[in-house]
Structures are given as structure tokens and as C-alpha cells.
Design an enzyme around this catalytic site. Structure first.
Site, PDB file in Angstrom:
ATOM      1  N   TYR A  20      39.320  40.798  51.307  1.00 46.43           N
ATOM      2  CA  TYR A  20      38.799  40.954  49.942  1.00 46.43           C
ATOM      3  C   TYR A  20      38.563  39.592  49.312  1.00 46.43           C
ATOM      4  O   TYR A  20      37.502  39.325  48.749  1.00 46.43           O
ATOM      5  CB  TYR A  20      39.795  41.774  49.117  1.00 46.43           C
ATOM      6  CG  TYR A  20      39.409  41.937  47.668  1.00 46.43           C
ATOM      7  CD1 TYR A  20      38.562  42.959  47.269  1.00 46.43           C
ATOM      8  CD2 TYR A  20      39.915  41.079  46.681  1.00 46.43           C
ATOM      9  CE1 TYR A  20      38.219  43.129  45.943  1.00 46.43           C
ATOM     10  CE2 TYR A  20      39.569  41.239  45.352  1.00 46.43           C
ATOM     11  CZ  TYR A  20      38.730  42.271  44.988  1.00 46.43           C
ATOM     12  OH  TYR A  20      38.384  42.431  43.670  1.00 46.43           O
ATOM     13  N   LYS A  24      34.916  37.978  48.246  1.00 49.56           N
ATOM     14  CA  LYS A  24      34.610  37.637  46.857  1.00 49.56           C
ATOM     15  C   LYS A  24      34.301  36.147  46.705  1.00 49.56           C
ATOM     16  O   LYS A  24      33.397  35.773  45.951  1.00 49.56           O
ATOM     17  CB  LYS A  24      35.756  38.050  45.927  1.00 49.56           C
ATOM     18  CG  LYS A  24      35.993  39.546  45.887  1.00 49.56           C
ATOM     19  CD  LYS A  24      34.756  40.331  45.467  1.00 49.56           C
ATOM     20  CE  LYS A  24      35.032  41.811  45.394  1.00 49.56           C
ATOM     21  NZ  LYS A  24      33.894  42.574  44.895  1.00 49.56           N
TER      22      LYS A  24
END
Length: 127
Positions: A20, A24
Site C-alpha cells: 500500500y 501510494k
């Protein structure tokens, strides 16, 4: 173009996996890259990175966790958790002619919580 990222691209969110965070952070750099490459064609590219947001699907969770909502009120300079509407308003602005000279930016939408040092936040939590 507006990419919705996350503060997880800049800060560690312990409840999220490494993948994640990497994704990002990659989005943030992709925004800068495409802003540079597409700018000469008049295409603006920006990102919005929200922190915690009370969405319709998470409303019950936050409403059942009053102590957590109270903590957000205490540590967030604007005194509340963000909403989907807060994020949508920033995106609408970035897509409007009013943002015609903004490109390659990552706008953090967190009510100012990321402006504080960890020491300041720790002290607030103890008070």
C-alpha cells in the site's frame, strides 16, 4: 487529472501493508512525472492525499468508536475527522479553471494534523 492518493505515500500507516505504501508513494511520483510531461500540452496533473475520512461505509465504525472521534477532535487542528465531501471539494477545485496554474502538486487533506510534530501530538494525547 487528479489522482487520489493517501498520506500513506508520505507517512507510515501501521494498519496498511508495505505494498500500500509503495503504491501510494509511486502515485505521488507519477503525478510529478506526468505533470512535467503533459504540462506542455496544457494538461494539469495533481494529487489529493487524504488522511482518515469518515465515508458512508465507515460511518458506523466511527460512530461506534466515540473515543476515537474525540481523539480526532483533540489532535486535528480543525477539530474533526475529514469527510468524503472535504476530499471531493478539493478535487472539484483542482479540476476547475480556478486551479489553472496548479500542476504536479500533492495536496494533503488532513485538517492540519500532519503539520504537528510527534512530540506535540504525544503531549496532546496525554492531556
Amino acid at each position: 487529472i487528479v489522482i487520489v492518493g493517501s498520506i500513506g505515500g508520505q507517512f507510515v500507516a501501521e494498519d496498511q501493508p508495505l505494498s500500500y505504501h509503495v503504491a501510494k508513494a509511486g502515485l505521488n511520483h507519477m503525478v510529478a512525472y506526468y505533470a512535467h510531461v503533459l504540462g506542455p500540452r496544457g494538461i494539469r496533473v495533481n494529487a489529493v492525499s487524504p488522511s482518515a475520512v469518515m465515508k458512508e461505509e465507515s460511518r458506523d465504525y466511527y460512530e461506534r468508536n466515540t473515543p476515537l472521534l474525540k481523539m480526532y477532535e483533540k489532535i486535528v487542528p480543525l477539530g474533526r475527522i475529514g469527510t468524503s465531501e472535504d476530499i471531493a471539494n478539493v478535487i472539484a477545485f483542482l479540476c476547475s479553471p480556478k486551479a489553472s496554474f496548479i500542476t504536479g502538486q500533492n495536496i494533503v487533506v488532513d485538517g492540519g494534523v500532519s503539520l504537528q510534530s510527534q512530540e506535540s501530538l504525544a503531549r496532546k494525547l496525554l492531556m
